[in-house]
Design a protein around this motif. Structure first.
Motif, PDB file in Angstrom:
ATOM      1  N   GLU A   1      53.741  31.878  40.735  1.00 56.42           N
ATOM      2  CA  GLU A   1      54.102  33.249  39.555  1.00 56.42           C
ATOM      3  C   GLU A   1      55.388  32.592  39.203  1.00 56.42           C
ATOM      4  N   PRO A   2      55.314  33.408  37.589  1.00 57.13           N
ATOM      5  CA  PRO A   2      55.047  34.485  36.807  1.00 57.13           C
ATOM      6  C   PRO A   2      53.761  33.638  36.174  1.00 57.13           C
ATOM      7  N   GLU A   3      53.011  32.900  35.838  1.00 61.20           N
ATOM      8  CA  GLU A   3      51.474  31.722  35.204  1.00 61.20           C
ATOM      9  C   GLU A   3      50.922  32.682  35.980  1.00 61.20           C
ATOM     10  N   ALA A   4      50.181  33.232  37.289  1.00 55.83           N
ATOM     11  CA  ALA A   4      48.800  34.027  37.608  1.00 55.83           C
ATOM     12  C   ALA A   4      49.340  35.386  36.527  1.00 55.83           C
ATOM     13  N   SER A   5      50.082  35.646  36.728  1.00 52.01           N
ATOM     14  CA  SER A   5      50.584  37.154  35.665  1.00 52.01           C
ATOM     15  C   SER A   5      49.922  36.653  34.472  1.00 52.01           C
ATOM     16  N   ARG A   6      50.680  35.906  33.980  1.00 52.46           N
ATOM     17  CA  ARG A   6      50.567  35.980  32.488  1.00 52.46           C
ATOM     18  C   ARG A   6      49.537  36.040  32.140  1.00 52.46           C
ATOM     19  N   PHE A   7      48.674  34.691  33.166  1.00 51.64           N
ATOM     20  CA  PHE A   7      47.218  34.303  32.924  1.00 51.64           C
ATOM     21  C   PHE A   7      46.425  35.758  33.117  1.00 51.64           C
ATOM     22  N   GLU A   8      46.203  36.387  33.738  1.00 49.38           N
ATOM     23  CA  GLU A   8      46.001  38.008  34.512  1.00 49.38           C
ATOM     24  C   GLU A   8      45.946  38.541  32.953  1.00 49.38           C
ATOM     25  N   GLN A   9      47.038  39.042  32.493  1.00 44.37           N
ATOM     26  CA  GLN A   9      47.612  39.687  30.875  1.00 44.37           C
ATOM     27  C   GLN A   9      46.715  39.461  30.043  1.00 44.37           C
ATOM     28  N   GLU A  10      46.708  37.982  29.940  1.00 42.50           N
ATOM     29  CA  GLU A  10      46.659  37.257  28.608  1.00 42.50           C
ATOM     30  C   GLU A  10      44.788  37.233  28.646  1.00 42.50           C
TER      31      GLU A  10
ATOM     32  N   GLY B   1      41.840  24.002  28.649  1.00 45.57           N
ATOM     33  CA  GLY B   1      40.723  24.329  28.821  1.00 45.57           C
ATOM     34  C   GLY B   1      39.968  23.605  30.165  1.00 45.57           C
ATOM     35  N   THR B   2      40.942  23.276  31.022  1.00 45.01           N
ATOM     36  CA  THR B   2      40.864  21.999  31.801  1.00 45.01           C
ATOM     37  C   THR B   2      40.621  22.607  33.205  1.00 45.01           C
ATOM     38  N   GLY B   3      39.657  22.996  34.392  1.00 47.59           N
ATOM     39  CA  GLY B   3      39.767  23.207  35.309  1.00 47.59           C
ATOM     40  C   GLY B   3      38.509  24.236  35.038  1.00 47.59           C
ATOM     41  N   GLU B   4      37.812  24.854  36.141  1.00 50.30           N
ATOM     42  CA  GLU B   4      36.871  25.874  36.557  1.00 50.30           C
ATOM     43  C   GLU B   4      38.009  26.779  37.411  1.00 50.30           C
ATOM     44  N   TYR B   5      38.844  26.702  38.017  1.00 45.14           N
ATOM     45  CA  TYR B   5      39.895  27.144  39.111  1.00 45.14           C
ATOM     46  C   TYR B   5      40.715  26.234  39.022  1.00 45.14           C
ATOM     47  N   VAL B   6      42.652  26.654  39.368  1.00 41.62           N
ATOM     48  CA  VAL B   6      43.544  26.351  39.624  1.00 41.62           C
ATOM     49  C   VAL B   6      44.084  26.885  40.153  1.00 41.62           C
TER      50      VAL B   6
ATOM     51  N   PHE C   1      48.718  30.566  43.903  1.00 44.34           N
ATOM     52  CA  PHE C   1      47.035  31.507  43.764  1.00 44.34           C
ATOM     53  C   PHE C   1      46.094  30.822  43.129  1.00 44.34           C
ATOM     54  N   LEU C   2      45.344  31.706  43.667  1.00 42.95           N
ATOM     55  CA  LEU C   2      44.153  30.336  43.839  1.00 42.95           C
ATOM     56  C   LEU C   2      43.364  31.308  41.943  1.00 42.95           C
ATOM     57  N   VAL C   3      43.299  30.911  40.999  1.00 43.84           N
ATOM     58  CA  VAL C   3      43.202  31.286  39.924  1.00 43.84           C
ATOM     59  C   VAL C   3      42.210  31.417  39.172  1.00 43.84           C
ATOM     60  N   ALA C   4      41.014  31.891  38.857  1.00 45.56           N
ATOM     61  CA  ALA C   4      39.789  31.535  38.489  1.00 45.56           C
ATOM     62  C   ALA C   4      39.387  31.753  37.247  1.00 45.56           C
ATOM     63  N   ARG C   5      39.100  31.079  36.359  1.00 49.89           N
ATOM     64  CA  ARG C   5      38.928  30.986  34.906  1.00 49.89           C
ATOM     65  C   ARG C   5      37.748  32.326  35.096  1.00 49.89           C
ATOM     66  N   ASN C   6      36.594  32.831  35.117  1.00 57.23           N
ATOM     67  CA  ASN C   6      35.833  33.784  35.420  1.00 57.23           C
ATOM     68  C   ASN C   6      36.202  34.863  36.315  1.00 57.23           C
ATOM     69  N   LYS C   7      36.113  35.806  35.891  1.00 57.60           N
ATOM     70  CA  LYS C   7      36.141  37.007  36.822  1.00 57.60           C
ATOM     71  C   LYS C   7      35.357  36.990  37.946  1.00 57.60           C
ATOM     72  N   VAL C   8      35.505  37.604  38.983  1.00 55.08           N
ATOM     73  CA  VAL C   8      35.074  37.497  40.240  1.00 55.08           C
ATOM     74  C   VAL C   8      34.599  38.345  41.194  1.00 55.08           C
ATOM     75  N   ASP C   9      34.181  39.454  40.874  1.00 52.97           N
ATOM     76  CA  ASP C   9      33.763  40.570  41.851  1.00 52.97           C
ATOM     77  C   ASP C   9      33.785  40.397  43.513  1.00 52.97           C
ATOM     78  N   ALA C  10      33.378  39.572  44.351  1.00 52.15           N
ATOM     79  CA  ALA C  10      33.210  39.183  45.503  1.00 52.15           C
ATOM     80  C   ALA C  10      34.009  37.745  45.776  1.00 52.15           C
ATOM     81  N   PHE C  11      34.559  37.561  45.370  1.00 54.60           N
ATOM     82  CA  PHE C  11      35.121  35.776  45.503  1.00 54.60           C
ATOM     83  C   PHE C  11      34.886  35.375  47.566  1.00 54.60           C
ATOM     84  N   SER C  12      34.853  34.534  47.349  1.00 57.15           N
ATOM     85  CA  SER C  12      34.516  33.616  48.946  1.00 57.15           C
ATOM     86  C   SER C  12      34.372  32.119  48.119  1.00 57.15           C
ATOM     87  N   PHE C  13      35.362  31.119  48.940  1.00 55.05           N
ATOM     88  CA  PHE C  13      35.469  29.627  48.791  1.00 55.05           C
ATOM     89  C   PHE C  13      34.932  29.293  48.123  1.00 55.05           C
ATOM     90  N   ASP C  14      33.417  29.271  49.153  1.00 54.25           N
ATOM     91  CA  ASP C  14      32.283  28.418  49.158  1.00 54.25           C
ATOM     92  C   ASP C  14      32.321  28.278  47.325  1.00 54.25           C
TER      93      ASP C  14
END
Length: 330
Positions: free
Chosen positions: A189-198, A180-185, A114-127
């Protein structure tokens, strides 16, 4: 004389009983999985529910990090069956192996990242990835190839439109992003869900949904082993199918409870969330059949990544006989 005959008969029967006991002993099969992942939930369910034992098999599971290391173990006889991405069988074939590695039972049918962004995005586009630092996966592996395939699909050049980091070991990618490395990763799973929870990151896209159906993780063995142990391979595939059907017919919570012993460091609610996400996007194959359309999609992805030297023969590297028989209950 009668006593001698009776004694001889008794001894003969005893020997026959011993031989019968030996012949009924479970056949041992060693599996080498490329990583420990709840992406492989049906395999763990098959182990925990005794589906392999029911088929008369004694299965030993070990985790061998890295597709190249799994293939080395398989080719050298250290294991009988490998659970790894189908691209590895193609790499072995491209090297001119005399004893080809054959895919016989598909476990997962989409990419699992899954593509995980460091900051919350309301309307994501790959651009939004353009000009950003993207922490990707190891070059040559399916996650990396799928990741770049999806970026190109959205008109993003991985080599020039963003800063792509690929030199971090698979096991350290999540920790690197958390530090702190990267703005997207790109994460499983389960890292994606864990990162969201934390609150470390937020899932904005699924590479599995974006790339379509592919033979992402498959059980494979050497052609020579398949030829000499066809009955065992059939029993193995039967057990895999039972595990797939069990996961498909039970709730994420029930599956998480069964496989929990394999992921003792992960909280049950995170396991459940991750299994639910994979179920909803159809990542777990519901039968072990690897069809030709999936195989061709895999080759398109490999070709896009520059990793396919020549077309890989489906008829040579895929055997669906066991999977079809398992599904038909034969």
């Amino acid at each position: 004389m009668k006593r001698l005959i009776s004694a001889g008969l008794a001894a003969g029967l005893a020997i026959m009983a011993i031989l019968a006991g030996c012949s009924s002993a479970p056949e041992k099969i060693r599996i080498g999985e490329v990583t420990r992942s709840l992406f492989y939930a049906p395999q763990y369910v098959a182990l925990e529910k005794g589906f392999f034992k029911d088929e008369g098999l004694d299965v030993e599971l070990s985790t061998i990090p890295g597709g190249d290391k799994v293939m080395s173990a398989l080719l050298s006889g250290g294991i009988e069956v490998a659970l790894v991405g189908s691209e590895t069988s193609i790499y072995v074939s491209q090297q001119g192996a005399a004893d080809p590695v054959v895919n016989f039972a598909q476990l997962t049918q989409t990419d699992g990242t899954f593509l995980v962004a460091r900051n919350k995005v309301d309307a994501f586009s790959f651009d939004q990835l353009k000009g950003k630092v993207f922490l990707g996966q190891r070059k040559g592996g399916m996650p990396q190839m799928v990741g770049e395939y999806v970026l190109k699909k959205h008109n993003i050049n991985p080599g020039s439109d963003l800063t792509l980091i690929q030199n971090i070991e698979f096991k350290n990618i999540a920790a690197s992003f958390a530090s702190g490395t990267g703005e997207y990763v790109q994460l499983f799973e389960p890292e994606a869900s864990r990162f969201e929870q934390e609150g470390i990151g937020h899932v904005v896209a699924s590479f599995g949904k974006e790339s379509g159906t592919v033979p992402y993780t498959v059980f494979m063995t050497k052609q020579s082993y398949m030829d000499s142990h066809s009955t065992a391979i059939q029993k193995f595939t039967n057990a895999v199918y039972k595990g797939q059907q069990w996961v498909a017919s039970h709730t994420p919570k029930e599956t998480a409870a069964v496989i929990g012993k394999y992921f003792e460091q992960i909280q049950p609610d995170i396991l459940e969330s991750a299994v639910k996400r994979y179920l909803e996007q159809g990542s777990y194959a519901t039968d072990p059949i690897l069809d030709e359309a999936e195989w061709n999609q895999l080759q398109d992805i490999m070709n896009s990544a520059g990793e396919l030297k020549q077309p890989a023969d489906y008829a040579k590297l895929v055997n669906t006989t066991f999977a079809k028989a398992a599904k038909e209950g034969k």
